[in-house]
Enzyme design. Sequence first.
Site, PDB file in Angstrom:
ATOM      1  N   ILE A 141      -6.210  15.140  83.799  1.00  9.67           N
ATOM      2  CA  ILE A 141      -5.126  15.947  84.350  1.00  9.67           C
ATOM      3  C   ILE A 141      -5.298  17.408  83.964  1.00  9.67           C
ATOM      4  O   ILE A 141      -5.083  18.310  84.781  1.00  9.67           O
ATOM      5  CB  ILE A 141      -3.765  15.411  83.870  1.00  9.67           C
ATOM      6  CG1 ILE A 141      -3.487  14.031  84.481  1.00  9.67           C
ATOM      7  CG2 ILE A 141      -2.640  16.380  84.239  1.00  9.67           C
ATOM      8  CD1 ILE A 141      -2.257  13.345  83.915  1.00  9.67           C
ATOM      9  N   ARG A 201     -19.148  17.405  77.428  1.00  4.58           N
ATOM     10  CA  ARG A 201     -18.251  17.287  78.583  1.00  4.58           C
ATOM     11  C   ARG A 201     -17.558  18.624  78.864  1.00  4.58           C
ATOM     12  O   ARG A 201     -17.420  19.044  80.021  1.00  4.58           O
ATOM     13  CB  ARG A 201     -17.222  16.195  78.301  1.00  4.58           C
ATOM     14  CG  ARG A 201     -16.231  15.945  79.424  1.00  4.58           C
ATOM     15  CD  ARG A 201     -16.912  15.331  80.633  1.00  4.58           C
ATOM     16  NE  ARG A 201     -15.950  14.999  81.657  1.00  4.58           N
ATOM     17  CZ  ARG A 201     -15.362  13.804  81.768  1.00  4.58           C
ATOM     18  NH1 ARG A 201     -15.647  12.841  80.901  1.00  4.58           N
ATOM     19  NH2 ARG A 201     -14.518  13.566  82.737  1.00  4.58           N
ATOM     20  N   THR A 231      -3.708   8.889  72.148  1.00  8.07           N
ATOM     21  CA  THR A 231      -3.019   7.618  71.917  1.00  8.07           C
ATOM     22  C   THR A 231      -3.657   6.915  70.726  1.00  8.07           C
ATOM     23  O   THR A 231      -4.863   7.022  70.505  1.00  8.07           O
ATOM     24  CB  THR A 231      -3.083   6.688  73.142  1.00  8.07           C
ATOM     25  OG1 THR A 231      -4.461   6.460  73.486  1.00  8.07           O
ATOM     26  CG2 THR A 231      -2.358   7.292  74.334  1.00  8.07           C
ATOM     27  N   GLY A 274       4.286  -1.161  72.280  1.00  3.29           N
ATOM     28  CA  GLY A 274       2.946  -0.887  71.776  1.00  3.29           C
ATOM     29  C   GLY A 274       2.622   0.589  71.677  1.00  3.29           C
ATOM     30  O   GLY A 274       1.528   0.954  71.248  1.00  3.29           O
ATOM     31  N   TYR A 318       3.581   7.193  70.566  1.00  5.13           N
ATOM     32  CA  TYR A 318       3.380   8.011  71.765  1.00  5.13           C
ATOM     33  C   TYR A 318       4.711   8.266  72.476  1.00  5.13           C
ATOM     34  O   TYR A 318       5.007   9.397  72.887  1.00  5.13           O
ATOM     35  CB  TYR A 318       2.406   7.297  72.698  1.00  5.13           C
ATOM     36  CG  TYR A 318       2.023   8.065  73.931  1.00  5.13           C
ATOM     37  CD1 TYR A 318       0.985   8.996  73.904  1.00  5.13           C
ATOM     38  CD2 TYR A 318       2.672   7.852  75.144  1.00  5.13           C
ATOM     39  CE1 TYR A 318       0.619   9.693  75.040  1.00  5.13           C
ATOM     40  CE2 TYR A 318       2.316   8.544  76.283  1.00  5.13           C
ATOM     41  CZ  TYR A 318       1.287   9.458  76.227  1.00  5.13           C
ATOM     42  OH  TYR A 318       0.929  10.149  77.362  1.00  5.13           O
TER      43      TYR A 318
END
Length: 241
Positions: A14, A39, A86, A143, A147
């Site tokens: 994004i 990258r 994450t 889970g 986050y």
Amino acid sequence: MSRVALVTGGSRGIGAAICVALKAAGYKVAANYAGNDERAKAFEQESGIPVYKWDVSSYQACVDGIARVEADLGPVDILVNNAGITRDAMFHKMTPEQWGEVIGTNLTGVFNMTHPLWSGMRDRGFGRIVNISSINGQKGQMGQVNYSAAKAGDLGLTKALAQEGAAKGITVNAICPGYIGTEMVRAVPEKVLNERIIPQIPVGRLGEPEEVARCVVFLASDDAGFITGSTISANGGQYFA
């Protein structure tokens, strides 16, 4: 002189789409990254957008990194807080390190990036802060307690800071993407995507990074000067907040 935009986590996914869209809209753009040098350099060569490496979880690294960007491009007018990580685990198995790393990057990192730029934006009477939160900051996700907490914190920060910046010409807004077709999401097994994820999305598909990027371009523009403290939910109708 064109305005300067700085995007954290800007060399892939994004963030990369946001950088490319802002450049196409006429901004001078800098992309921050923290991880993969190869990258990032490939993105720089492909896009013509300069990349700068630092870890947003460190306040001093942000101060130093911003100084490098401003020395090269000029004062930053638009900040897109996109960097995120994450460290997923069920809460009873989550370690303090997993909690701290995610809060440090995804929430404290927003403070660390915004705070050094705030005084300059106030002095110039213009600023645009766009915080990339998440659908999971709105609804929570099993889970992902760390986050979800960090991304919900980003929304609270957005609303409070918008009130402080409004009289100084600074807008502060958030975008909450849902499932977006990034490299990470598309790496999910096709069976899981088709049978478990996409059926949750009323429009029947993943979002594209460019769709989030277009929201950022609008919020960064003069046309969005009356919008502040707001959240755009870009999730295909999966969740209404």
